[in-house]
Enzyme design. Structure first.
Site, short mmCIF file in Angstrom:
data_model
loop_
_atom_site.label_atom_id
_atom_site.label_comp_id
_atom_site.label_asym_id
_atom_site.label_seq_id
_atom_site.Cartn_x
_atom_site.Cartn_y
_atom_site.Cartn_z
N GLY A 1 0.81 -1.21 0.00
CA GLY A 1 0.00 0.00 0.00
C GLY A 1 0.84 1.26 0.00
N SER A 2 0.37 2.25 0.78
CA SER A 2 0.89 3.61 0.64
C SER A 2 2.33 3.81 1.07
CB SER A 2 -0.01 4.57 1.42
OG SER A 2 -1.31 4.52 0.88
N VAL A 3 2.94 2.84 1.77
CA VAL A 3 4.37 3.01 2.07
C VAL A 3 5.18 3.02 0.78
CG1 VAL A 3 4.45 2.04 4.40
CG2 VAL A 3 4.67 0.52 2.47
N PHE A 4 4.49 2.67 -0.31
CA PHE A 4 5.16 2.64 -1.61
C PHE A 4 5.15 4.02 -2.27
CE2 PHE A 4 6.01 1.08 -5.90
CZ PHE A 4 6.95 0.11 -5.62
#
Lengths: 578, 111
Positions: free
Chosen positions: A293-296
């Site tokens: 998810g958004s850690v990317f």
């Protein structure tokens, strides 16, 4: 008077024949003298050994051959290739100890029934009937009864004096910290071969290059027992609170790629290899492939900034969901308004990030994925490693979903190594577990993004924690930067609405990054404490904050004045709220 | 019977060499045995050291120490920002005595 014992020569020889005989006589006398001396030496030694008793000399003579062998081979072979493992501060993590194991030779046993009864009394874990069966099986001459005896047990069995019961000294691998380093160090089996983790890796190192991983005849790792303990403690607390299927944590030095701590839960006690559940041996940090998810998102932002596709003043419209073909991209924390580039990252806008990815384009994104090693299996010295799951064919929808961490699956260690490169000035370091000098590193660092992009990314990550979705990771004095991540899990080919992978990746201090802390929870459950939320911001960020609070003083990271207000004001975000 | 001088020298040399060979062979055996003994002792010491090292590592396990500490000081926490400062930023004795020392707290000496 003539000597009657000596016969009178019947023939008197003269000349050369006479001289030759005389010479032969002299030689015979010399030879006789030498033989006499030899016999005297042997006789003298015999007399000395007989009358002047020297126990040490007898003892030495009795094992001279083995003494020579032992002198030539002072180190047992098994120990040569199974060295002690230490952490970076010289704390022992794993070592070999000599233990005795019990075996029997049924062919020489006499009173089997009594022997089985007496032995079962000392070793209650052994079944008396089973022992009797083993003792009466006269077809065998070697049967293991019990490995790794306690010294007291050995003494008691020895005192029984039962013929046919013998001991064999064996090396046993011990782990004084129990399950603390379970997955990262791994364990060895009864036969002394590595079964998992670093132990298994060490078995694969070729003998001629084994010296390269040794320091003072030991393996010195990059791990820090203190940090490992803190990480294990905090991930365990999050695990107990949110009951995920798995949880993992990584602490890494962003400037060297050295792994200071790595945890995966549930874990196991490597001292008891037989009691380990196979499912508990799964190392989530390196073997688990997850859509994170958004850690990317920082990777998308770094690619865009590095290619001058965006700047901090640009604004993208996030008022409406992004429609690409049949796919509809929306925001979890929808602001329903145009957002600046910092706000897109702060509020973790999928719409904004997708639009940024479209600005960058597929070719550049793929190029940077390769730079961050998202297509490769890592070279880290651990055997349980995943090969990332990346799309074979890129599409516009795939590009957009990958920009916010869906559609490609990576291990947490991949993401940790990549984000280290984003914040450390732009160099990718291969994550490593073995302490090496710069010249002996696994691979030489490679530049991934420019130094300027790295500096800009640090500020954006700081904004996320100062006023965005990652405020639960803010630690007074340590200027944490980071990114939250919440990815819906795939169930039956569809994304689940209520099962997620929640994570938070943090670096500190953001203005001169030293360490990275990454915590991932697979399928966490909400609690009243989190108001039922299961996002990374609620389940993982607090754990990261706690790790930083506890480890920073130990690692001598000097506290700094909090800059939350200043940095938000600088970007006109003083009223920011997630 | 007349024996030449060279024969005497030859015999004495042979005897001397034989004695030397015998002596050195014995010496080599003795040294080899000593090395084996020393190696054996070293191995025992090494094993003892490894046991001690493992015990030391076990006794210093942070989790174990944490639990022991909690039994005595259950109010211990991680240090916070205001508890750190530079040595040069600490007030001198003169300043301490001139001002009301009781008013000087960690908070107001942070730069």
């Amino acid at each position: 008077m003539r000597n009657p014992a000596r016969p009178r020569p019947s023939l008197i020889l003269e000349g050369s024949i006479d001289r030759a005989i005389k010479r032969a006589q002299v030689r015979l006398i010399i030879l006789g003298c030498m033989i006499l001396i030899t016999f005297l030496a042997v006789a003298g030694k015999t007399v000395k050994l007989t009358f002047f008793f020297e126990p040490e000399a007898i003892k030495r003579l009795s094992y001279t051959k083995s003494a020579i062998e032992r002198a030539e081979n002072p180190v047992p072979t098994s120990e040569k290739f199974r060295k002690s493992i230490y952490d970076r501060n010289g704390i022992l993590i794993s070592s070999n100890l000599i233990t005795s194991s019990l075996y029997c030779d049924p062919k020489v046993m006499i009173d089997e029934k009594n022997a089985a009864h007496q032995l079962a009394a000392i070793l209650p874990e052994l079944d008396e009937k089973d022992l009797y069966k083993k003792f009466t099986d006269k077809t065998k001459s070697f049967v293991w009864l019990k490995r790794s005896l306690h010294p007291k047990q050995k003494y008691e069995i020895n005192a029984l004096g039962i013929p046919g019961l013998n001991f064999e000294d064996e090396e046993k691998r011990i782990y004084p910290h129990g399950n603390l380093f379970a997955h990262v160090i791994g364990m060895v089996g009864q036969d002394g071969h590595g079964l998992s983790g670093l132990e298994k890796y060490l078995d694969t190192v070729p003998i001629d290059s084994y010296d390269k991983v040794l320091k003072n005849d030991s393996i010195v790792t990059t791990l820090d027992t203190r940090i490992q303990s803190i990480l294990h403690d905090e991930v365990q607390k999050a695990f107990d609170k949110h009951h995920p299927v798995n949880a993992s944590g990584i602490v890494m030095d962003v400037n060297t790629g050295e792994i200071l701590a790595m945890v995966s839960l549930p874990d196991f006690d490597p001292n008891l290899p037989r009691s380990v559940k196979p499912s508990n041996m799964f190392n989530m940090a390196t073997l688990g492939d997850y859509e994170l998810g958004s850690v990317f998102k920082p990777f998308t932002f770094a690619t865009a900034l590095d290619n001058d596709k965006i700047n901090e003043k640009m604004i993208f419209d996030a008022s409406h969901p992004l429609q690409i073909g049949k796919a509809k991209i929306s925001d979890y924390h929808a602001k329903n308004r145009p957002l600046s580039v910092p706000e897109i990252l702060m509020y973790s806008s999928n719409i904004g990030t997708g639009k940024i990815a479209m600005e960058v384009g597929m070719d550049k994104m793929q190029d940077y994925f390769h730079r961050f090693h998202f297509y490769d299996k890592l070279d880290t010295e651990i055997q349980e490693k995943s090969t990332p799951t990346t799309p074979k064919k890129w599409s516009e929808v795939g590009l957009v979903t990958m920009s916010f961490g869906h559609g490609l699956a990576l291990s947490p260690l991949h993401v940790a190594a990549g984000l280290s490169a984003i914040v450390n000035g732009g160099y990718y370091y291969e994550p490593t577990l073995i302490k090496r000098s710069k010249s002996e590193q696994l691979t030489q660092p490679t530049r991934v993004i420019s130094k300027k992009t790295s500096e800009r990314m640090r500020v954006l990550l700081r904004l996320v924690v100062a006023g965005g979705s990652g405020t639960h990771a803010n630690v007074d004095g340590y200027l944490v930067g980071g990114k939250t991540g919440t990815a819906n899990k795939i169930e039956g080919g569809k994304y689940s609405d209520n099962r997620v992978v929640g994570s938070f990746i943090g670096v500190f201090p953001y203005n001169d990054p030293k360490y990275l802390v990454f915590v991932v929870l697979d399928d966490p459950k909400g609690t009243p404490d989190t108001h039922g939320f299961i996002t990374g911001a609620w389940v993982a960020a607090p754990a990261v904050a706690n790790v930083i609070t506890r480890m920073a003083p130990i690692m001598k990271v000097r506290p700094q004045q909090d800059d939350t207000k200043e940095i938000l004001t600088k970007f006109g975000l003083e009223n920011a709220s997630d | 019977m007349k024996v030449r001088l060279s024969t005497y020298i030859y015999i004495i040399s042979c005897l001397a060499m034989a004695c030397m060979v015998y002596y050195f062979e014995n010496k080599v055996h003795e040294v080899t045995e000593k090395i084996a003994d020393v190696n054996e002792k070293l191995s025992h010491y090494d094993n003892d050291l490894r046991v001690l090292e493992a015990e030391w590592s076990y006794l210093n396990d942070p989790d174990r120490l944490g639990k022991l500490t909690a039994q005595i000081h259950d109010d211990m926490n991680s240090p916070i920002r205001v508890q750190f400062t530079n040595l040069k930023d600490l007030p001198t004795r003169e300043v301490m005595s001139a001002s009301n020392a009781g008013n000087i707290t960690a908070q107001n000496i942070i730069p």
